[in-house]
Scaffold this motif. Structure first.
Motif, PDB file in Angstrom:
ATOM      1  N   ILE A 135       0.833  -1.202   0.000  1.00 54.55           N
ATOM      2  CA  ILE A 135       0.000   0.000   0.000  1.00 54.55           C
ATOM      3  C   ILE A 135       0.868   1.253   0.000  1.00 54.55           C
ATOM      4  O   ILE A 135       0.613   2.213  -0.738  1.00 54.55           O
ATOM      5  N   GLU A 136       1.907   1.256   0.820  1.00 55.14           N
ATOM      6  CA  GLU A 136       2.812   2.407   0.886  1.00 55.14           C
ATOM      7  C   GLU A 136       3.518   2.619  -0.447  1.00 55.14           C
ATOM      8  O   GLU A 136       3.721   3.765  -0.886  1.00 55.14           O
ATOM      9  N   GLN A 137       3.889   1.535  -1.118  1.00 54.49           N
ATOM     10  CA  GLN A 137       4.568   1.639  -2.406  1.00 54.49           C
ATOM     11  C   GLN A 137       3.637   2.218  -3.468  1.00 54.49           C
ATOM     12  O   GLN A 137       4.018   3.121  -4.223  1.00 54.49           O
ATOM     13  N   VAL A 138       2.399   1.723  -3.530  1.00 54.09           N
ATOM     14  CA  VAL A 138       1.441   2.216  -4.519  1.00 54.09           C
ATOM     15  C   VAL A 138       1.134   3.688  -4.288  1.00 54.09           C
ATOM     16  O   VAL A 138       0.934   4.458  -5.232  1.00 54.09           O
ATOM     17  N   ALA A 139       1.100   4.103  -3.030  1.00 49.44           N
ATOM     18  CA  ALA A 139       0.823   5.511  -2.709  1.00 49.44           C
ATOM     19  C   ALA A 139       1.883   6.445  -3.283  1.00 49.44           C
ATOM     20  O   ALA A 139       1.623   7.642  -3.466  1.00 49.44           O
ATOM     21  N   ARG A 140       3.065   5.918  -3.588  1.00 50.31           N
ATOM     22  CA  ARG A 140       4.137   6.735  -4.167  1.00 50.31           C
ATOM     23  C   ARG A 140       4.098   6.753  -5.695  1.00 50.31           C
ATOM     24  O   ARG A 140       4.868   7.469  -6.326  1.00 50.31           O
ATOM     25  N   ASP A 166     -10.704  -0.324  -6.677  1.00 50.29           N
ATOM     26  CA  ASP A 166     -12.026  -0.101  -6.100  1.00 50.29           C
ATOM     27  C   ASP A 166     -11.946  -0.060  -4.574  1.00 50.29           C
ATOM     28  O   ASP A 166     -12.014  -1.095  -3.915  1.00 50.29           O
ATOM     29  N   LEU A 167     -11.808   1.127  -4.020  1.00 45.06           N
ATOM     30  CA  LEU A 167     -11.741   1.278  -2.566  1.00 45.06           C
ATOM     31  C   LEU A 167     -13.034   0.821  -1.902  1.00 45.06           C
ATOM     32  O   LEU A 167     -13.012   0.167  -0.858  1.00 45.06           O
ATOM     33  N   GLU A 168     -14.170   1.166  -2.497  1.00 40.81           N
ATOM     34  CA  GLU A 168     -15.459   0.806  -1.907  1.00 40.81           C
ATOM     35  C   GLU A 168     -15.675  -0.703  -1.947  1.00 40.81           C
ATOM     36  O   GLU A 168     -16.213  -1.293  -1.006  1.00 40.81           O
ATOM     37  N   GLY A 169     -15.249  -1.336  -3.022  1.00 43.42           N
ATOM     38  CA  GLY A 169     -15.364  -2.787  -3.098  1.00 43.42           C
ATOM     39  C   GLY A 169     -14.513  -3.459  -2.036  1.00 43.42           C
ATOM     40  O   GLY A 169     -14.935  -4.434  -1.411  1.00 43.42           O
ATOM     41  N   ALA A 170     -13.305  -2.937  -1.813  1.00 45.29           N
ATOM     42  CA  ALA A 170     -12.422  -3.498  -0.796  1.00 45.29           C
ATOM     43  C   ALA A 170     -13.005  -3.324   0.600  1.00 45.29           C
ATOM     44  O   ALA A 170     -12.834  -4.175   1.474  1.00 45.29           O
ATOM     45  N   ALA A 171     -13.715  -2.210   0.815  1.00 45.28           N
ATOM     46  CA  ALA A 171     -14.326  -1.936   2.123  1.00 45.28           C
ATOM     47  C   ALA A 171     -15.673  -2.625   2.288  1.00 45.28           C
ATOM     48  O   ALA A 171     -16.208  -2.713   3.395  1.00 45.28           O
ATOM     49  N   ILE A 189      -8.654  -4.184   8.976  1.00 46.22           N
ATOM     50  CA  ILE A 189      -7.541  -5.005   8.493  1.00 46.22           C
ATOM     51  C   ILE A 189      -7.926  -5.743   7.217  1.00 46.22           C
ATOM     52  O   ILE A 189      -7.148  -5.788   6.252  1.00 46.22           O
ATOM     53  N   ASP A 190      -9.124  -6.315   7.178  1.00 49.86           N
ATOM     54  CA  ASP A 190      -9.564  -7.023   5.974  1.00 49.86           C
ATOM     55  C   ASP A 190      -9.660  -6.071   4.782  1.00 49.86           C
ATOM     56  O   ASP A 190      -9.313  -6.427   3.650  1.00 49.86           O
ATOM     57  N   PHE A 191     -10.160  -4.857   5.024  1.00 47.61           N
ATOM     58  CA  PHE A 191     -10.237  -3.832   3.980  1.00 47.61           C
ATOM     59  C   PHE A 191      -8.851  -3.576   3.393  1.00 47.61           C
ATOM     60  O   PHE A 191      -8.649  -3.596   2.169  1.00 47.61           O
ATOM     61  N   GLU A 192      -7.880  -3.343   4.255  1.00 48.15           N
ATOM     62  CA  GLU A 192      -6.525  -3.064   3.795  1.00 48.15           C
ATOM     63  C   GLU A 192      -5.922  -4.255   3.066  1.00 48.15           C
ATOM     64  O   GLU A 192      -5.231  -4.102   2.050  1.00 48.15           O
ATOM     65  N   SER A 221     -17.346   2.488   8.037  1.00 46.62           N
ATOM     66  CA  SER A 221     -16.568   2.496   9.279  1.00 46.62           C
ATOM     67  C   SER A 221     -15.079   2.294   9.033  1.00 46.62           C
ATOM     68  O   SER A 221     -14.288   2.292   9.978  1.00 46.62           O
ATOM     69  N   ALA A 222     -14.679   2.126   7.775  1.00 46.98           N
ATOM     70  CA  ALA A 222     -13.275   1.882   7.448  1.00 46.98           C
ATOM     71  C   ALA A 222     -12.567   3.183   7.078  1.00 46.98           C
ATOM     72  O   ALA A 222     -13.138   4.044   6.412  1.00 46.98           O
ATOM     73  N   SER A 223     -11.334   3.297   7.494  1.00 46.27           N
ATOM     74  CA  SER A 223     -10.515   4.461   7.151  1.00 46.27           C
ATOM     75  C   SER A 223      -9.641   4.133   5.946  1.00 46.27           C
ATOM     76  O   SER A 223      -9.001   3.074   5.912  1.00 46.27           O
ATOM     77  N   VAL A 224      -9.632   5.034   4.973  1.00 41.75           N
ATOM     78  CA  VAL A 224      -8.731   4.863   3.841  1.00 41.75           C
ATOM     79  C   VAL A 224      -7.299   4.885   4.379  1.00 41.75           C
ATOM     80  O   VAL A 224      -6.956   5.769   5.175  1.00 41.75           O
ATOM     81  N   PRO A 225      -6.462   3.908   4.011  1.00 40.18           N
ATOM     82  CA  PRO A 225      -5.081   3.889   4.534  1.00 40.18           C
ATOM     83  C   PRO A 225      -4.416   5.244   4.370  1.00 40.18           C
ATOM     84  O   PRO A 225      -4.512   5.871   3.312  1.00 40.18           O
ATOM     85  N   LEU A 226      -3.752   5.692   5.402  1.00 36.63           N
ATOM     86  CA  LEU A 226      -3.194   7.046   5.436  1.00 36.63           C
ATOM     87  C   LEU A 226      -2.295   7.370   4.243  1.00 36.63           C
ATOM     88  O   LEU A 226      -2.418   8.456   3.667  1.00 36.63           O
ATOM     89  N   PRO A 227      -1.398   6.459   3.809  1.00 32.52           N
ATOM     90  CA  PRO A 227      -0.566   6.805   2.648  1.00 32.52           C
ATOM     91  C   PRO A 227      -1.395   7.047   1.391  1.00 32.52           C
ATOM     92  O   PRO A 227      -1.091   7.954   0.606  1.00 32.52           O
ATOM     93  N   ILE A 228      -2.453   6.256   1.192  1.00 32.48           N
ATOM     94  CA  ILE A 228      -3.315   6.434   0.026  1.00 32.48           C
ATOM     95  C   ILE A 228      -4.121   7.716   0.160  1.00 32.48           C
ATOM     96  O   ILE A 228      -4.249   8.496  -0.798  1.00 32.48           O
ATOM     97  N   ASN A 229      -4.662   7.966   1.338  1.00 37.51           N
ATOM     98  CA  ASN A 229      -5.428   9.187   1.562  1.00 37.51           C
ATOM     99  C   ASN A 229      -4.573  10.428   1.320  1.00 37.51           C
ATOM    100  O   ASN A 229      -5.016  11.402   0.702  1.00 37.51           O
ATOM    101  N   SER A 230      -3.334  10.396   1.783  1.00 30.30           N
ATOM    102  CA  SER A 230      -2.424  11.534   1.586  1.00 30.30           C
ATOM    103  C   SER A 230      -2.126  11.732   0.102  1.00 30.30           C
ATOM    104  O   SER A 230      -2.100  12.866  -0.391  1.00 30.30           O
ATOM    105  N   ALA A 231      -1.921  10.629  -0.617  1.00 36.64           N
ATOM    106  CA  ALA A 231      -1.650  10.730  -2.054  1.00 36.64           C
ATOM    107  C   ALA A 231      -2.860  11.274  -2.799  1.00 36.64           C
ATOM    108  O   ALA A 231      -2.722  12.038  -3.760  1.00 36.64           O
ATOM    109  N   MET A 232      -4.051  10.909  -2.339  1.00 42.41           N
ATOM    110  CA  MET A 232      -5.281  11.370  -2.985  1.00 42.41           C
ATOM    111  C   MET A 232      -5.470  12.875  -2.828  1.00 42.41           C
ATOM    112  O   MET A 232      -6.113  13.512  -3.667  1.00 42.41           O
TER     113      MET A 232
END
Length: 364
Positions: A135-140, A166-171, A189-192, A221-232
């Motif tokens: 996830i951290e790698q993709v965010a870059r 698909d973030l919504e599908g993952a969540a 955790i499952d979402f991530e 109720s799921a938070s978008v992973p912080l590295p992805i949210n920051s990149a967005m």
């Protein structure tokens, strides 16, 4: 001939390798992997007792207690479950928390039963760390967002694009107040984990520029992973500007037709209709403060009347009476305001097919 224990985590996930999780159910429930099945060495109470013993008396006493708790018919029953998994999934692997004692005991008992089954080196912890790093790698890497008002088909487009994530599908949640599904939302955790596995599969296709839907910090109720949210927050946007009638058709299919069908399939005709009506009512209730009490009560009355008409005659027309005002008076103004803060990052606007064609050309 036996297979070696596995350290190639990427191939495990890209190939959807079956995984037998030896952790206790309570551990599995907090988070696991898409292809994992829980076949615990110890149940929750047994694990708790062994853990307490380990803290008080050390490892040797804890191992002895574990063997005492899991023996005889209990041991035979669990080995039978493991054998069934191994025979059904000959290319699979087993793992425990760290790839240590529980995995080794399971391997030994299986070997005594005639099955040589490999384990994942490092266990759950190593697999989980690898997915977080993914996830951290993709965010870059380059990211482009699809924006647009509710009903613009953003999630549909993400799934139609080869490089869409698909973030919504993952969540397992659509992000809005009406965004839940009949099935439970994934844990954080499952979402991530689901999201990271999707990233790995895209990377395996040679994709390095990803397209995501414009989302907030949370999806249900799921938070978008912080590295992805920051990149967005820095990503460019392509905005879908579809007319109201097209958006209403999409929402009608998504929130009304599909959800009614799924509730009935899950709970039966009578209970399904009751739960469908409750789902719509709960969605409206969650935004009552922003709607204002008077407008909320008016729309709720129209909504529940539309459900009764739909149940008695099959007509969907009544739902337009609450969906369209909800878009015009609530969702559209809210998104227009949010988008005004991102105006400098908008690089393209158009109707659905135009945006999709532009994304295919510019993000390949």
């Amino acid at each position: 001939m036996s297979r070696p224990n596995c350290e190639d985590y990427r191939q495990l996930f890209v190939n959807d390798t079956p995984l037998m999780d030896m952790r206790a159910p309570v551990e599995f429930g907090l988070g696991a992997f898409p292809t994992s099945v829980n076949r615990p060495l110890m149940q929750d109470s047994e694990r708790e007792a062994v853990g307490t013993c380990y803290k008080k008396k050390g490892q040797e006493a804890a191992i002895a207690l574990g063997h005492k708790l899991v023996h005889g018919e209990i041991k035979a029953e669990r080995i039978a479950q493991w054998k069934a998994f191994c025979e059904a999934n000959p290319q699979g692997y087993l793992y425990c928390l760290r790839g240590g004692l529980r995995s080794c005991i399971t391997q030994q008992w299986l070997k005594e039963a005639g099955i040589d089954y490999p384990r994942v080196v490092g266990g759950y912890k190593a697999l989980r760390r690898f997915l977080i790093e993914t996830i951290e790698q993709v965010a870059r890497q380059p990211i482009t967002l699809i924006g647009g008002n509710t009903g613009s088909g953003k999630t549909i487009m993400v799934n139609e694009l080869e490089n869409g994530l698909d973030l919504e599908g993952a969540a397992n949640h659509r992000g809005s107040s009406f965004g839940r599904y009949v099935t439970e939302q994934h844990t954080q955790i499952d979402f991530e984990n689901v999201l990271a596995v999707s990233m790995l599969k895209k990377q395996a296709l040679g994709i390095n520029h990803f397209v995501l839907e414009d989302e907030g910090k949370t999806i249900g109720s799921a938070s978008v992973p912080l590295p992805i949210n920051s990149a967005m927050q820095q990503a460019t946007l392509a905005i879908v500007d579809d007319p109201m009638e097209i958006r209403l058709t999409r929402l009608m299919d998504d929130y009304v037709v599909r959800m009614q069908r799924d509730f009935v399939a899950q709970y039966g005709e009578e209970q399904g209709w009751i739960r469908f009506a409750e789902y719509l009512e709960r969605g409206m209730f969650s935004i009552r403060k922003r709607l204002g009490l008077e407008r909320y009560e008016q729309l709720l009355q129209v909504q529940q009347s539309a459900v009764r008409t739909m149940q008695s005659s099959g007509s969907l027309e009544g739902h337009v009476g609450w969906l369209q005002p909800l878009l015009e008076q609530y969702y559209d103004p809210m998104y227009t305001y949010q988008l005004s803060k991102k105006s400098e990052r908008i690089v393209f606007r158009g109707e659905y097919d135009e945006v999709k064609a532009w994304l295919i050309e510019k993000t390949r």
